[in-house]
Design a protein around this motif. Structure first.
Motif, PDB file in Angstrom:
ATOM      1  N   SER A  62       3.142  -1.117   4.187  1.00 55.74           N
ATOM      2  CA  SER A  62       2.879   0.259   3.775  1.00 55.74           C
ATOM      3  C   SER A  62       4.147   1.018   3.449  1.00 55.74           C
ATOM      4  O   SER A  62       5.201   0.785   4.039  1.00 55.74           O
ATOM      5  CB  SER A  62       2.141   1.000   4.893  1.00 55.74           C
ATOM      6  OG  SER A  62       0.900   0.398   5.143  1.00 55.74           O
ATOM      7  N   GLU A  69      -5.317   0.903   5.088  1.00 57.48           N
ATOM      8  CA  GLU A  69      -4.636  -0.241   5.688  1.00 57.48           C
ATOM      9  C   GLU A  69      -5.578  -1.017   6.603  1.00 57.48           C
ATOM     10  O   GLU A  69      -5.668  -2.241   6.525  1.00 57.48           O
ATOM     11  CB  GLU A  69      -3.403   0.225   6.472  1.00 57.48           C
ATOM     12  CG  GLU A  69      -2.605  -0.906   7.072  1.00 57.48           C
ATOM     13  CD  GLU A  69      -1.312  -0.442   7.711  1.00 57.48           C
ATOM     14  OE1 GLU A  69      -0.499  -1.311   8.043  1.00 57.48           O
ATOM     15  OE2 GLU A  69      -1.105   0.773   7.879  1.00 57.48           O
ATOM     16  N   LEU A 103      -3.736   6.567   4.640  1.00 49.30           N
ATOM     17  CA  LEU A 103      -2.958   5.336   4.751  1.00 49.30           C
ATOM     18  C   LEU A 103      -3.524   4.441   5.848  1.00 49.30           C
ATOM     19  O   LEU A 103      -3.766   3.251   5.626  1.00 49.30           O
ATOM     20  CB  LEU A 103      -1.489   5.657   5.023  1.00 49.30           C
ATOM     21  CG  LEU A 103      -0.581   4.447   5.209  1.00 49.30           C
ATOM     22  CD1 LEU A 103      -0.173   3.895   3.855  1.00 49.30           C
ATOM     23  CD2 LEU A 103       0.647   4.824   6.008  1.00 49.30           C
ATOM     24  N   LEU A 152       0.855  -1.188   0.000  1.00 45.60           N
ATOM     25  CA  LEU A 152       0.000   0.000   0.000  1.00 45.60           C
ATOM     26  C   LEU A 152       0.891   1.238   0.000  1.00 45.60           C
ATOM     27  O   LEU A 152       1.747   1.380   0.874  1.00 45.60           O
ATOM     28  CB  LEU A 152      -0.893  -0.002   1.247  1.00 45.60           C
ATOM     29  CG  LEU A 152      -1.704   1.255   1.529  1.00 45.60           C
ATOM     30  CD1 LEU A 152      -2.679   1.558   0.398  1.00 45.60           C
ATOM     31  CD2 LEU A 152      -2.443   1.102   2.863  1.00 45.60           C
TER      32      LEU A 152
END
Length: 103
Positions: A32, A20, A16, A8
């Motif tokens: 991430s 996530e 984010l 990601l």
């Protein structure tokens, strides 16, 4: 059965965390990155581990999500790619990698 690892890429911390959390809730493992360079480094460290890419297209520093996707697809041409952005979509079809999801 192991879950699919999703890379990601998002430079906005709240987005984010939201994305996530959503991916983890439905059973994905998430790695991430907050920049294109970090994403490429993460992928290159263990390309066989990453099963899909979800990336913002407009990242604040350096490489774009388009750049990340092109790099990853040069190593793994079949890796699923999903782009996300609040940016305009007029040029998306010409900038995305083949067989990616543009939504």
């Amino acid at each position: 059965m192991s879950s699919i690892v999703v890379l990601l890429v998002e430079d906005e911390s709240m987005i984010l965390m939201d994305v996530e959390h959503s991916l983890v809730d439905v059973g994905f493992e998430v790695v991430s990155a907050t920049s294109g360079a970090d994403a490429i480094r993460t992928f290159d460290d263990a390309p066989e581990r990453i099963g899909a890419l979800v990336t913002d297209i407009r990242l604040s520093l350096g490489l774009s999500g388009w750049d990340v996707a092109r790099h990853i697809r040069s190593v793994n041409p079949n890796l699923p790619v999903i782009y996300m952005s609040a940016d305009g979509a007029v040029d998306w079809p010409s900038l995305g990698v083949p067989n990616s999801i543009i939504d």
